[in-house]
Motif scaffolding. Sequence first.
Motif, mmCIF file in Angstrom:
data_model
loop_
_atom_site.group_PDB
_atom_site.id
_atom_site.type_symbol
_atom_site.label_atom_id
_atom_site.label_comp_id
_atom_site.label_asym_id
_atom_site.label_seq_id
_atom_site.Cartn_x
_atom_site.Cartn_y
_atom_site.Cartn_z
ATOM 1 N N PHE A 1 0.846 -1.196 0.000
ATOM 2 C CA PHE A 1 0.000 0.000 0.000
ATOM 3 C C PHE A 1 0.883 1.249 0.000
ATOM 4 C CE2 PHE A 1 -2.626 -3.216 2.214
ATOM 5 C CZ PHE A 1 -3.699 -3.252 1.326
ATOM 6 N N PHE A 2 0.318 2.312 -0.551
ATOM 7 C CA PHE A 2 0.975 3.621 -0.519
ATOM 8 C C PHE A 2 0.006 4.628 0.064
ATOM 9 C CE2 PHE A 2 2.121 7.707 -2.716
ATOM 10 C CZ PHE A 2 3.344 7.882 -2.080
ATOM 11 N N PHE A 3 0.455 5.346 1.097
ATOM 12 C CA PHE A 3 -0.354 6.366 1.768
ATOM 13 C C PHE A 3 0.148 7.737 1.334
ATOM 14 C CE2 PHE A 3 0.030 2.683 4.650
ATOM 15 C CZ PHE A 3 -1.293 2.246 4.620
ATOM 16 N N LEU B 1 5.126 6.210 8.744
ATOM 17 C CA LEU B 1 4.684 4.992 9.415
ATOM 18 C C LEU B 1 5.309 4.895 10.797
ATOM 19 C CD1 LEU B 1 5.002 2.272 6.611
ATOM 20 C CD2 LEU B 1 2.891 3.262 7.498
ATOM 21 N N SER B 2 4.593 4.290 11.746
ATOM 22 C CA SER B 2 5.197 3.931 13.018
ATOM 23 C C SER B 2 6.196 2.803 12.770
ATOM 24 C CB SER B 2 4.118 3.492 14.016
ATOM 25 O OG SER B 2 3.443 2.333 13.542
ATOM 26 N N PRO B 3 7.192 2.642 13.639
ATOM 27 C CA PRO B 3 8.199 1.605 13.401
ATOM 28 C C PRO B 3 7.642 0.190 13.289
ATOM 29 C CG PRO B 3 8.993 3.170 15.027
ATOM 30 C CD PRO B 3 7.554 3.517 14.773
ATOM 31 N N ASP B 4 6.503 -0.083 13.939
ATOM 32 C CA ASP B 4 5.911 -1.423 13.848
ATOM 33 C C ASP B 4 4.941 -1.558 12.682
ATOM 34 O OD1 ASP B 4 3.716 0.034 14.713
ATOM 35 O OD2 ASP B 4 3.540 -0.966 16.658
ATOM 36 N N ASN B 5 4.807 -0.499 11.863
ATOM 37 C CA ASN B 5 3.953 -0.505 10.664
ATOM 38 C C ASN B 5 2.465 -0.664 10.968
ATOM 39 O OD1 ASN B 5 6.129 -0.156 8.930
ATOM 40 N ND2 ASN B 5 6.422 -2.359 8.645
ATOM 41 N N LYS B 6 2.047 -0.402 12.205
ATOM 42 C CA LYS B 6 0.637 -0.549 12.559
ATOM 43 C C LYS B 6 -0.151 0.754 12.443
ATOM 44 C CE LYS B 6 1.336 -4.451 15.721
ATOM 45 N NZ LYS B 6 1.197 -4.936 17.129
ATOM 46 N N PHE B 7 0.569 1.883 12.415
ATOM 47 C CA PHE B 7 -0.096 3.185 12.422
ATOM 48 C C PHE B 7 0.551 4.114 11.399
ATOM 49 C CE2 PHE B 7 -0.628 1.315 16.585
ATOM 50 C CZ PHE B 7 -1.982 1.504 16.851
ATOM 51 N N LEU B 8 -0.294 4.963 10.806
ATOM 52 C CA LEU B 8 0.192 6.080 10.008
ATOM 53 C C LEU B 8 0.041 7.326 10.865
ATOM 54 C CD1 LEU B 8 1.182 6.908 7.092
ATOM 55 C CD2 LEU B 8 -1.177 7.679 6.736
ATOM 56 N N LEU B 9 1.110 8.112 10.954
ATOM 57 C CA LEU B 9 1.118 9.321 11.764
ATOM 58 C C LEU B 9 1.232 10.522 10.833
ATOM 59 C CD1 LEU B 9 3.684 8.072 14.440
ATOM 60 C CD2 LEU B 9 1.190 7.801 14.448
ATOM 61 N N TRP C 1 -3.463 7.263 12.895
ATOM 62 C CA TRP C 1 -4.390 6.436 12.114
ATOM 63 C C TRP C 1 -3.999 4.974 12.233
ATOM 64 C CZ3 TRP C 1 -7.874 9.180 8.721
ATOM 65 C CH2 TRP C 1 -7.615 10.548 8.584
ATOM 66 N N ALA C 2 -4.943 4.107 12.589
ATOM 67 C CA ALA C 2 -4.699 2.670 12.581
ATOM 68 C C ALA C 2 -4.831 2.142 11.156
ATOM 69 C CB ALA C 2 -5.686 1.945 13.498
ATOM 70 N N ILE C 3 -3.949 1.224 10.781
ATOM 71 C CA ILE C 3 -3.918 0.676 9.423
ATOM 72 C C ILE C 3 -4.524 -0.717 9.404
ATOM 73 C CG2 ILE C 3 -2.438 0.007 7.492
ATOM 74 C CD1 ILE C 3 -0.317 1.944 8.638
ATOM 75 N N LYS D 1 -7.154 0.360 4.412
ATOM 76 C CA LYS D 1 -7.961 1.463 4.916
ATOM 77 C C LYS D 1 -7.432 1.944 6.265
ATOM 78 C CE LYS D 1 -12.166 0.071 2.468
ATOM 79 N NZ LYS D 1 -13.583 -0.323 2.572
ATOM 80 N N LEU D 2 -7.735 3.208 6.571
ATOM 81 C CA LEU D 2 -7.263 3.848 7.787
ATOM 82 C C LEU D 2 -8.422 4.205 8.697
ATOM 83 C CD1 LEU D 2 -4.737 6.355 6.131
ATOM 84 C CD2 LEU D 2 -4.189 4.162 7.192
ATOM 85 N N SER D 3 -8.171 4.174 10.003
ATOM 86 C CA SER D 3 -9.148 4.613 11.001
ATOM 87 C C SER D 3 -8.475 5.658 11.887
ATOM 88 C CB SER D 3 -9.628 3.443 11.864
ATOM 89 O OG SER D 3 -10.252 2.449 11.080
ATOM 90 N N LEU D 4 -9.041 6.857 11.923
ATOM 91 C CA LEU D 4 -8.465 7.921 12.738
ATOM 92 C C LEU D 4 -8.718 7.628 14.213
ATOM 93 C CD1 LEU D 4 -7.017 10.636 12.889
ATOM 94 C CD2 LEU D 4 -9.228 11.760 12.593
ATOM 95 N N LYS D 5 -7.637 7.505 14.982
ATOM 96 C CA LYS D 5 -7.730 7.165 16.392
ATOM 97 C C LYS D 5 -7.574 8.375 17.308
ATOM 98 C CE LYS D 5 -8.303 2.771 15.787
ATOM 99 N NZ LYS D 5 -9.630 2.174 16.105
ATOM 100 N N GLN D 6 -6.842 9.379 16.863
ATOM 101 C CA GLN D 6 -6.551 10.487 17.769
ATOM 102 C C GLN D 6 -6.145 11.727 16.991
ATOM 103 O OE1 GLN D 6 -2.919 10.130 19.967
ATOM 104 N NE2 GLN D 6 -3.623 11.352 21.704
ATOM 105 N N ILE D 7 -6.592 12.883 17.467
ATOM 106 C CA ILE D 7 -6.059 14.185 17.077
ATOM 107 C C ILE D 7 -5.471 14.798 18.340
ATOM 108 C CG2 ILE D 7 -6.583 16.480 16.185
ATOM 109 C CD1 ILE D 7 -8.906 15.269 14.643
ATOM 110 N N ALA D 8 -4.173 15.055 18.332
ATOM 111 C CA ALA D 8 -3.469 15.500 19.531
ATOM 112 C C ALA D 8 -2.704 16.784 19.242
ATOM 113 C CB ALA D 8 -2.498 14.414 19.996
#
Length: 428
Positions: A263-265, A314-322, A352-354, A360-367
């Motif tokens: 995937f490409f974000f 990407l987060s280092p574990d590839n689970k989240f897009l920041l 964003w959770a991937i 697809k992405l799910s927005l988890k937080q706005i900080a």
Amino acid sequence: MVQLPILNLSVVSSSLRSFAYSSLRSAQNPLVNMRFQHVAAAGLTTSAVAVNLFVSSYSGIVTSLQLAPSAQGPGIGGYVLTTTASNNGSGPQPSWLTKDPYNNVIYCVDEAFSTPNGTMTTYTTSKSGTLSLIDTQATVVGPVSTVIYNEGKALAAAHYSGSAATSWNILPSGGLKSLQTFMFNLTAPGTIPSRQEAPHPHEVILDPTGSFIVIPDLGADLVRVFAIDPKSSLLTESTPFKVPAGSGPRHGAFLKADSGKTFFFLISELANTIASYEVSYLGATGLNFTNVFLSGTYGNRTTPDGAAAAEAILSPDNKFLLTSSRNATLFQLDNFDKTNSTKIPSDTLHSWAIDHATGKLSLKQIAPAGGSFPRHFSVNKAGDMVAVGLQMDGRVVVIERNVADGMFGDFVASMDVAGQVTSVIWDE
């Protein structure tokens, strides 16, 4: 740490303004005075070992900082940032730093607003944070991003104001030798002429196979694609991918998902969108992009007027897009200087959770980002700390991050830096 709940509001078009090196501040938003809440720190694995960071700014200086634990407990004061060195050998407007993952070399590019050419400067790092010059090379004006490719044999650069991309051989010393220059043109201005009067390549990104480089071009509404020759490091331009008119693609990140898919974000500055594409390979010559997700950068929340999307990593574990967004001060923070009662207006970071099956992405937080214009940020290797470069405040902040749920946590350190901060990286 403050976080905004994700509301079910429709995303509307924001009025777009030029961000060409000017200090813009958004109008006050009614959300900025909302009550703060803290994110639990469970799951943090922060190291007690001191680490160096390098910061570029439009002051002409690359500043070396050291982050170390403080004896004052958690929160601001739990860690301390100190300046250990500064270097003014990179030209008048350093805009981007890259650490070569194959050695202890830092590459710094100078955007060069006031000179005919940009520069590419190479340094060796040290435990003390001092940078030692290897060499400096003149290049096309306006470099804003670099990436190492071909297993450390070469480097590519995107040139925003120069409407160009360049490639360079990396010498045994770590220095650079010019390899190729690609100049781009537009036959007519784009949908937003004030920002799309010319091609504006904004980032160079290596795909997971190491066979391609892609370049989001904000001015041309293209993602340019280049195939890499592993024998010579030469780049060959392939068919670019067109994004919706007026998008202004800025930055992006590839993911080789657990499902085996690629995937490409892509984050687009002018339209304030985040998009996911499933990538397929056309042999060794090109890439195909199929859109699987599209959202405003604030999710289902109305995009604030004047907002400008910035970074996507990407987060280092590839689970989240920041991601980050500028010029939309949704938060008012207590001052990091406890003797100063003045509130700090803050733009935002987004987590964003991937979904690795669909992209697809799910927005988890706005900080809160810690201040104005989070142009660039980076995450340490452990994934539990984020260093944010706040361009218009001339500040670097470090924020805890929960590796398990991807949430941004407390601010743990802050340091003012001369000039407009353009990038901050970890020396790891």
